[in-house]
Enzyme design. Sequence first.
Site, PDB file in Angstrom:
ATOM      1  N   GLU A  26       0.887  -1.085  -0.151  1.00 59.93           N
ATOM      2  CA  GLU A  26       0.156   0.122  -0.040  1.00 59.93           C
ATOM      3  C   GLU A  26       0.862   1.287   0.063  1.00 59.93           C
ATOM      4  OE1 GLU A  26      -2.828   0.286   3.374  1.00 59.93           O
ATOM      5  OE2 GLU A  26      -3.751   2.163   2.385  1.00 59.93           O
ATOM      6  N   ARG A  51       5.149 -12.651   9.584  1.00 58.91           N
ATOM      7  CA  ARG A  51       5.824 -11.599   9.591  1.00 58.91           C
ATOM      8  C   ARG A  51       7.117 -11.597  10.106  1.00 58.91           C
ATOM      9  NH1 ARG A  51       3.654  -6.255   9.247  1.00 58.91           N
ATOM     10  NH2 ARG A  51       1.447  -6.686   8.235  1.00 58.91           N
ATOM     11  N   LYS A  73       3.882   0.725   9.924  1.00 57.39           N
ATOM     12  CA  LYS A  73       3.953   1.905   9.051  1.00 57.39           C
ATOM     13  C   LYS A  73       3.260   3.052   9.926  1.00 57.39           C
ATOM     14  CE  LYS A  73       2.834   0.063   5.040  1.00 57.39           C
ATOM     15  NZ  LYS A  73       2.235   0.107   3.576  1.00 57.39           N
TER      16      LYS A  73
HETATM   17  P1  ATP Z   1       0.710  -2.013   7.889  1.00 61.27           P
HETATM   18  O1  ATP Z   1       1.775  -2.006   8.837  1.00 61.27           O
HETATM   19  O2  ATP Z   1       0.018  -0.484   7.645  1.00 61.27           O
HETATM   20  O3  ATP Z   1      -0.540  -3.025   8.440  1.00 61.27           O
HETATM   21  P2  ATP Z   1       1.985  -3.252   5.903  1.00 61.27           P
HETATM   22  O4  ATP Z   1       3.259  -3.512   6.711  1.00 61.27           O
HETATM   23  O5  ATP Z   1       0.959  -4.609   6.161  1.00 61.27           O
HETATM   24  O6  ATP Z   1       0.822  -2.359   6.620  1.00 61.27           O
HETATM   25  P3  ATP Z   1       1.469  -3.349   3.252  1.00 61.27           P
HETATM   26  O7  ATP Z   1       2.014  -2.465   2.118  1.00 61.27           O
HETATM   27  O8  ATP Z   1       0.163  -3.780   3.333  1.00 61.27           O
HETATM   28  O9  ATP Z   1       2.057  -2.903   4.565  1.00 61.27           O
HETATM   29  O10 ATP Z   1       2.689  -4.527   2.913  1.00 61.27           O
HETATM   30  C1  ATP Z   1       2.704  -5.199   1.678  1.00 61.27           C
HETATM   31  C2  ATP Z   1       2.994  -6.630   1.805  1.00 61.27           C
HETATM   32  O11 ATP Z   1       4.365  -6.770   2.514  1.00 61.27           O
HETATM   33  C3  ATP Z   1       2.001  -7.436   2.250  1.00 61.27           C
HETATM   34  O12 ATP Z   1       1.921  -8.505   1.580  1.00 61.27           O
HETATM   35  C4  ATP Z   1       2.540  -7.720   3.647  1.00 61.27           C
HETATM   36  O13 ATP Z   1       1.910  -8.880   4.054  1.00 61.27           O
HETATM   37  C5  ATP Z   1       3.987  -7.576   3.509  1.00 61.27           C
HETATM   38  N1  ATP Z   1       4.498  -7.301   4.816  1.00 61.27           N
HETATM   39  C6  ATP Z   1       4.371  -6.256   5.453  1.00 61.27           C
HETATM   40  N2  ATP Z   1       4.939  -6.240   6.823  1.00 61.27           N
HETATM   41  C7  ATP Z   1       5.728  -7.576   6.560  1.00 61.27           C
HETATM   42  C8  ATP Z   1       6.528  -8.045   7.655  1.00 61.27           C
HETATM   43  N3  ATP Z   1       6.977  -7.376   8.686  1.00 61.27           N
HETATM   44  N4  ATP Z   1       7.109  -9.347   7.125  1.00 61.27           N
HETATM   45  C9  ATP Z   1       6.892  -9.854   6.370  1.00 61.27           C
HETATM   46  N5  ATP Z   1       6.150  -9.401   5.240  1.00 61.27           N
HETATM   47  C10 ATP Z   1       5.398  -7.965   5.531  1.00 61.27           C
HETATM   48 MG    MG Z   2      -1.136  -4.450   5.024  1.00 60.63          MG
END
Ligand code: ATP
Ligand code: MG
Length: 563
Positions: A42, A269, A279
């Site tokens: 996003e 994650r 974020k």
């Molecule tokens: P927020 O912190 O706002 O929930 P997000 O970290 O999920 O956002 P996105 O932009 O939706 O941010 O993430 C894009 C992709 O990266 C998604 O498929 C998400 O699952 C993956 N992702 C985000 N954070 C992690 C993490 N810490 N480890 C592994 N994958 C991640």
């Molecule tokens: Mg997300």
Amino acid sequence: MSAPQTAALSPAPGKTNFIRLIIEQDLASGKHGRIHTRFPPEPNGYLHIGHAKSIVLNFGLAEDYQGQCNLRFDDTNPHKENIEFVQAIEADVRWLGYRWGGRTYFASDYFQQLHDYAVDLIRQGLAYVCDLSAEETRAYRGTLTEPGRDSPYRNRTVEENLDLFARMRAGEFPDGARTLRARIDMASPNINLRDPVLYRIKHGVTHHQTGSEWCLYPMYDYTHPISDALEGITHSLCTLEFEDHRPLYDWVIDHLDLPCKPRQIEFSRLNLEYTVMSKRLLTQLVSEGHVEGWDDPRLPTLAGLRRRGYTPAAIRVFCDRIGITKAENRVEMSLLENTVREDLDASQERRLAVLHPLKVVIEDYPADQRETIELANHPKDEDRGARALDFGREVWIDRADFAADPPKGYKRLVPGGEVRLRGAYVIRCERVIKDAEGDVIELRCSHDPATLGRNPEGRKVKGVIHWVPAASAVRAEVRLYDRLFAVPTPGAGGGNFLDDLNPDSLRTLTGCLVELALRGARPGDGFQFEREGYFVVDPESRPEHLIFNRTVGLRDTWASQSP
Ligand code: ATP
Ligand code: MG
């Protein structure tokens, strides 16, 4: 398309994980003839090292199985998204070393199709316009232990729903007045299936891709499966928090006439100690000025890590090493740092830099004499050549390498003691000069001419210290970074995470002196400063004002080695 030979495409042994096993089964059984993944950020912030885990997984699978990986911006929430984030995300994925051949997509590319699919659901009696407010919707939803209640609007006719949805689209109703909801099951044990909202009304926002064309915005859970299907995604990989959303993902896929049926698979994650990865929290750190921007070298953002001197290769290897599982975990910072150190040890040339300079005058060395000292650029790779230092009567050493009152076992310079200047002579401290406050400001030394670059027979000096020639030293600023937070899990126990910030996460040293060979160093160039660690030239660095960021420290291993 026939199933490719999986054996020939298998990744290196040891790299396998449960997702690879699923993919290999799907290829072997002929369920899929090719694999297609996507990375769906996003654009509401910068990417961090957690995203790197997802990028390395998705793009890595595409590479290893000769498939494709799309970059798709999940841009259904225009309030917090903007084009700066879109561009930064593209740059970061590219920096990590991945290419997606022009397959940049936006969920907003599908707004019309998503709308048309919603009309399709309405026609099937599977979606309805609901007039409950957000608060009422919540109250009707029930809880984990209590079923929800049907919305009073749940049994509207298809005609009425089509009419109301068209008028929502046309902008007749204010924000929050109505939503479009899926008609699934208000008693489902899975709350995500209790008639989830598919569309909400948002007026007055300018979307970075679609401008003011839409006042209806689709929800993520509705948008994602359709976007995946439209792009021909075979395996839709996401993090564990979406596990409970998978039945909804499948419901959408199963009830629409879509070009393919992607499968959602969840993995855990990445969480790292001593930092935050949400974020929302990163945005707060940046917007409230706790750090200097999204690329602050203390942040776990890819832009920050890049500015800190981390390499894409080290980040990719780190992501491989942590592996892909379903187990929740928190990875130690040292695992990341060790990977970076390993990479930099092999790649970076060595230089001498004195961070806390102390003047040494070698009194028995002629004032007008100069000697060229050659130092290898890399101890393990002769092919990388050498550079010359101009040895003279005055040199700078680090304050920490002299002790007037040495602790036990101290191997460096002490009054009356000897030490080797790296690659040059053994010197002896004859006199210590102090200022009025009693602080040491200069050392007067002698040297042994028989020790240039080697130890003569029977003569062994334990300490080896680094130095720079006074005549050609170049001034530099050095920024020493430490962990951004003082505790492994910031905000744990319900406290404010800001209270856990490490007040000493940045120390700026302005009066450092580095060897002449560093004068032309350009932003992004990295070096090992011997005995000090790995450093990279900051983007703000200028030839007349050099700035180095410390990437990671070094264990002091060579002090007892040969000169
Ligand atoms: P927020 O912190 O706002 O929930 P997000 O970290 O999920 O956002 P996105 O932009 O939706 O941010 O993430 C894009 C992709 O990266 C998604 O498929 C998400 O699952 C993956 N992702 C985000 N954070 C992690 C993490 N810490 N480890 C592994 N994958 C991640
Ligand atoms: Mg997300």
